[in-house]
Structure formats: structure tokens, C-alpha cells
Scaffold this motif. Structure first.
Motif, PDB file in Angstrom:
ATOM      1  N   ILE A  56       0.850  -1.213   0.000  1.00 48.49           N
ATOM      2  CA  ILE A  56       0.000   0.000   0.000  1.00 48.49           C
ATOM      3  C   ILE A  56       0.879   1.254   0.000  1.00 48.49           C
ATOM      4  N   TYR A  57       1.948   1.228   0.800  1.00 48.99           N
ATOM      5  CA  TYR A  57       2.842   2.386   0.881  1.00 48.99           C
ATOM      6  C   TYR A  57       3.462   2.690  -0.480  1.00 48.99           C
ATOM      7  N   PHE A  58       3.974   1.629  -1.121  1.00 44.91           N
ATOM      8  CA  PHE A  58       4.590   1.839  -2.434  1.00 44.91           C
ATOM      9  C   PHE A  58       3.577   2.264  -3.490  1.00 44.91           C
ATOM     10  N   GLN A  59       2.341   1.720  -3.359  1.00 44.71           N
ATOM     11  CA  GLN A  59       1.293   2.113  -4.309  1.00 44.71           C
ATOM     12  C   GLN A  59       0.957   3.587  -4.181  1.00 44.71           C
ATOM     13  N   VAL A  60       0.924   4.041  -2.918  1.00 40.50           N
ATOM     14  CA  VAL A  60       0.669   5.467  -2.665  1.00 40.50           C
ATOM     15  C   VAL A  60       1.791   6.319  -3.262  1.00 40.50           C
ATOM     16  N   GLN A  61       3.048   5.860  -3.059  1.00 41.03           N
ATOM     17  CA  GLN A  61       4.174   6.613  -3.602  1.00 41.03           C
ATOM     18  C   GLN A  61       4.154   6.642  -5.122  1.00 41.03           C
ATOM     19  N   ILE A  62       3.787   5.481  -5.699  1.00 44.75           N
ATOM     20  CA  ILE A  62       3.688   5.400  -7.166  1.00 44.75           C
ATOM     21  C   ILE A  62       2.624   6.367  -7.685  1.00 44.75           C
ATOM     22  N   ASN A  63       1.479   6.401  -6.963  1.00 45.17           N
ATOM     23  CA  ASN A  63       0.393   7.327  -7.357  1.00 45.17           C
ATOM     24  C   ASN A  63       0.859   8.785  -7.277  1.00 45.17           C
ATOM     25  N   LYS A  64       1.595   9.107  -6.205  1.00 45.87           N
ATOM     26  CA  LYS A  64       2.114  10.462  -6.067  1.00 45.87           C
ATOM     27  C   LYS A  64       3.085  10.806  -7.204  1.00 45.87           C
ATOM     28  N   LEU A  65       3.965   9.823  -7.495  1.00 44.01           N
ATOM     29  CA  LEU A  65       4.896  10.049  -8.595  1.00 44.01           C
ATOM     30  C   LEU A  65       4.171  10.250  -9.925  1.00 44.01           C
ATOM     31  N   GLU A  66       3.115   9.465 -10.105  1.00 41.74           N
ATOM     32  CA  GLU A  66       2.321   9.589 -11.340  1.00 41.74           C
ATOM     33  C   GLU A  66       1.656  10.956 -11.419  1.00 41.74           C
ATOM     34  N   GLN A  67       1.137  11.435 -10.295  1.00 43.04           N
ATOM     35  CA  GLN A  67       0.512  12.761 -10.248  1.00 43.04           C
ATOM     36  C   GLN A  67       1.547  13.857 -10.526  1.00 43.04           C
ATOM     37  N   ASN A  68       2.731  13.722  -9.889  1.00 44.77           N
ATOM     38  CA  ASN A  68       3.797  14.692 -10.110  1.00 44.77           C
ATOM     39  C   ASN A  68       4.255  14.711 -11.573  1.00 44.77           C
ATOM     40  N   LYS A  69       4.285  13.489 -12.148  1.00 41.55           N
ATOM     41  CA  LYS A  69       4.674  13.363 -13.552  1.00 41.55           C
ATOM     42  C   LYS A  69       3.682  14.104 -14.449  1.00 41.55           C
ATOM     43  N   GLN A  70       2.375  13.909 -14.147  1.00 39.71           N
ATOM     44  CA  GLN A  70       1.338  14.574 -14.940  1.00 39.71           C
ATOM     45  C   GLN A  70       1.412  16.101 -14.792  1.00 39.71           C
ATOM     46  N   ILE A  71       1.669  16.554 -13.554  1.00 37.53           N
ATOM     47  CA  ILE A  71       1.800  17.998 -13.309  1.00 37.53           C
ATOM     48  C   ILE A  71       3.000  18.553 -14.067  1.00 37.53           C
ATOM     49  N   LEU A  72       4.126  17.805 -14.013  1.00 40.04           N
ATOM     50  CA  LEU A  72       5.336  18.231 -14.693  1.00 40.04           C
ATOM     51  C   LEU A  72       5.129  18.275 -16.207  1.00 40.04           C
ATOM     52  N   GLU A  73       4.471  17.232 -16.758  1.00 44.05           N
ATOM     53  CA  GLU A  73       4.200  17.206 -18.199  1.00 44.05           C
ATOM     54  C   GLU A  73       3.294  18.356 -18.617  1.00 44.05           C
ATOM     55  N   SER A  74       2.306  18.610 -17.749  1.00 47.83           N
ATOM     56  CA  SER A  74       1.388  19.722 -18.035  1.00 47.83           C
ATOM     57  C   SER A  74       2.133  21.057 -18.033  1.00 47.83           C
ATOM     58  N   ARG A  75       3.033  21.237 -17.076  1.00 41.68           N
ATOM     59  CA  ARG A  75       3.798  22.467 -16.977  1.00 41.68           C
ATOM     60  C   ARG A  75       4.742  22.624 -18.161  1.00 41.68           C
ATOM     61  N   ILE A  76       5.379  21.490 -18.559  1.00 41.19           N
ATOM     62  CA  ILE A  76       6.272  21.516 -19.721  1.00 41.19           C
ATOM     63  C   ILE A  76       5.500  21.911 -20.975  1.00 41.19           C
ATOM     64  N   ALA A  77       4.295  21.339 -21.127  1.00 43.69           N
ATOM     65  CA  ALA A  77       3.460  21.665 -22.283  1.00 43.69           C
ATOM     66  C   ALA A  77       3.072  23.139 -22.274  1.00 43.69           C
TER      67      ALA A  77
END
Length: 354
Positions: free
Chosen positions: A24-45
Motif C-alpha cells: 500500500i505504501y509503495f502504491q501510494v508513492q507510485i500514485n504520487k509520482l504519477e501525479q507529479n509526472k502529470q503535473i510536470l508534463e502539463s507544466r512543460i506543455a
């Protein structure tokens, strides 16, 4: 044995619980990383989009600036100067400024001082001036009647300017100029040299040199190359001259207000006339070509001349030009007679769509 089994189950349960917690802990971290990735991609765009917009804006601004520079450097001014209106005093200014302001000045010299060109020469003249890029920007000047460039195949008109004078003053000045010359070229012998007849005597004897029809010059200069333009007293020619003055001339000044004419041109066409006003005032060129001797006419002579239909029409054009010049001057120069451009500005606003 029973206790052992219970202990093993408890251990297994603890391990499973711990494993689940780790998963569960790693899944939460993965979800956070995925969210950060989406935010970063959005900002880059967003940054890429803003960069593209900025680049387009800079490109458009650069293109606009380049277009403006090209338009200014392609400027062609034609001063189809009317004789005895102060044209020599004025044209000395661009000759003095051309090197400093980096433009060309060219005199149009027509055979036998004719004021109209033949049709083939009209066409060649228009094509030459339009396509002679090596000479641009340029000011052309000469005693040439108005010529409609668009009628002869050009896509646009050059910038016309001119100076007009009170018709009787111009006629008297020319009358004595032919007899006594001027201080510009004092040793040049004019064709009436030695003839000492005054203008009053000439009018009294009804001589050809003082015929009121000789005033018929400013109207045809503004009217153009049509046959009707050169018929003294032609009403159509007067109306055509007025129409051309309004529609085809950037500015028409008057001899009596030459300094203001120069100041307005400097404010309007700085590419050529930058520094013209100061130069005009300091170079002693306010009256370059003064007739050597001139006798003012009597009131009787003036009244007789004013009865002429030609004087009335030429004077009507002069008054028309004077009103237009004063209309322009009030909006260009500051009040109080200062030769400084009015600080009027304009802006663009409420632009849609954004």
C-alpha cells in the motif's frame, strides 16, 4: 502442537499484514509520482506553448518592424514645384540634408522647360521611379504637372508635396524676374533683359507679358496632363486641381508660410526632413532666390487684374489650398506658433478576440 500452529498463523498474519502495508505504501508513492509526472508534463506543455506564442509574437513584431523599415526606405516624394513660389529656397533643404539623412535628391529636367511629358515619357517616368530601388528613399523635384501613377500601371502613388502662392504676386515676381534676374544667379541674362517697362505700364498697354492668362499655371500644375487642364479659365480644370490637391498631395504649403511648411514635413516625414526646421532657420536659406528689382503695382492695376476670370479661379485655388494648410497646421504644430510637433498620440484598445 496446537500452540505451535497458533504461533505460525500469527507470524504469517503479521507478515501478510506487513507486506500489505508495504504494498500500500509503495502504491501510494507510485500514485504520487504519477501525479507529479502529470503535473510536470502539463507544466512543460504550458511552457512550450508560451514559448511558441512568444516566438510567434517576436517573429510578428520583427516582421512588422521589418515591413515598416522597408516602407520608410522605399519612400518616394515628388515635389512638382510651381515656378516663382519659393521652390528654390525650399529645395535647398533636402540637398543639404540628403547625405546626413541618407536619401537621394533628383532634379527632373525636361526639354525646353515643358511642364507636361509625352505619353511614352509619362509611362517611362512612372516605371523608372517606381522600380529604381537603388535611389530609394528619394525626393524628386522639377517643374512638372501632376501625374497620376496608378493610371499608368503603378500599384500606388508616390508622396506628392507642393507650395502655392498668391497668383498676382507670382505673376509680378515672374514678370520682373525675366527683366532683372535674381540674386541666385545674378550674372545670367534673362530673355527680357534690358526691358524696363513696369508692370503697370504693361497692363495699361495690354502687353502679352502681363496678360492675366499668364496666371493660369498653378491650376494646371495640380490638374495634371489632361488637355483641359491647360485651357485658361476652364472650370473643370479648377475642380480637378482641387480634387487632386485633397486626394493625392500629402501637404501643400504657401509661400508666405514656408517655415511652417518645413516644420510640418519634418514632423510627418522625418525619414527625409529630420532636422529641416532648424537647418532652414540657421542656414540663411529662407529666401534664396529674390528677384533683383520689383515694383509694386498700383491699386488701379490690381483691381483691373482682379476682374479677370483667370485671376478669380487661380485665387480660388490659392484660398482653397490656404484653408487646407491652416487646417493641417493647427493639428500638427503646437499653439503659440512654436515649430514643434503637437504631442497628440493614439492607441489601439478593446481588441477582440484576445
Amino acid at each position: 502442537m496446537y500452540k505451535t500452529m497458533v504461533s505460525l498463523k500469527l507470524i504469517l498474519l503479521i507478515l501478510l499484514s506487513g507486506f500489505s502495508t508495504i504494498v500500500i505504501y509503495f502504491q501510494v508513492q507510485i500514485n504520487k509520482l504519477e501525479q507529479n509526472k502529470q503535473i510536470l508534463e502539463s507544466r512543460i506543455a504550458q511552457i512550450q506553448s508560451e514559448s511558441q506564442l512568444l516566438l510567434k509574437s517576436q517573429t510578428a513584431e520583427s516582421a512588422h518592424l521589418s515591413t515598416n523599415i522597408k516602407a520608410v526606405d522605399n519612400l518616394v516624394v515628388i515635389y512638382n514645384r510651381v515656378p516663382k513660389t519659393g521652390s528654390t529656397s525650399f529645395v535647398g533643404i533636402p540637398y543639404d540634408l540628403c547625405k546626413k539623412n541618407k536619401f537621394h535628391v533628383l532634379h527632373i529636367n525636361i526639354t525646353a522647360n515643358m511642364h507636361v511629358l509625352s505619353l511614352p515619357n509619362q509611362y517611362k517616368f512612372v516605371q523608372n521611379i517606381t522600380h529604381w530601388d537603388a535611389m530609394k528613399p528619394a525626393l524628386y523635384h522639377g517643374h512638372l504637372a501632376f501625374l497620376d501613377f496608378t493610371r499608368l500601371g503603378a500599384s500606388e502613388q508616390p508622396t506628392y508635396i507642393n507650395i502655392i502662392r498668391k497668383p498676382l504676386d507670382r505673376l509680378i515676381s515672374y514678370y520682373y524676374f525675366l527683366r532683372y534676374g535674381d540674386d541666385f544667379r545674378p550674372y545670367l541674362v534673362r530673355r527680357k533683359h534690358g526691358n524696363k517697362m513696369s508692370f503697370d505700364e504693361c497692363v495699361q498697354k495690354k502687353q502679352a507679358d502681363c496678360d492675366p492668362n499668364n496666371m493660369w499655371l498653378q491650376i494646371p500644375f495640380f490638374c495634371g496632363h489632361a488637355y483641359e487642364c491647360w485651357i485658361p479659365g476652364n472650370e473643370w480644370a479648377l475642380n480637378e486641381a482641387k480634387k487632386n490637391l485633397i486626394n493625392h498631395y500629402l501637404l501643400v504649403g504657401v509661400t508666405e508660410e514656408l517655415e511652417d511648411f518645413v516644420a510640418i514635413l519634418e514632423a510627418t516625414l522625418p525619414r527625409i526632413f529630420k532636422g529641416a526646421t532648424e537647418h532652414f532657420l540657421k542656414s540663411n536659406k529662407t529666401h534664396l532666390r529674390k528677384t533683383a528689382q520689383k515694383i509694386l503695382p498700383s491699386n488701379k492695376t490690381v483691381e483691373e487684374i482682379k476682374q479677370s476670370p483667370v485671376w478669380k479661379m487661380e485665387n480660388e485655388l490659392y484660398e482653397f489650398a490656404l484653408e487646407q494648410f491652416h487646417f493641417v497646421k493647427r493639428r500638427v504644430l503646437q499653439n503659440g506658433g512654436d515649430k514643434v510637433a503637437n504631442p497628440q498620440k493614439y492607441i489601439y484598445e478593446k481588441i477582440r478576440p484576445k
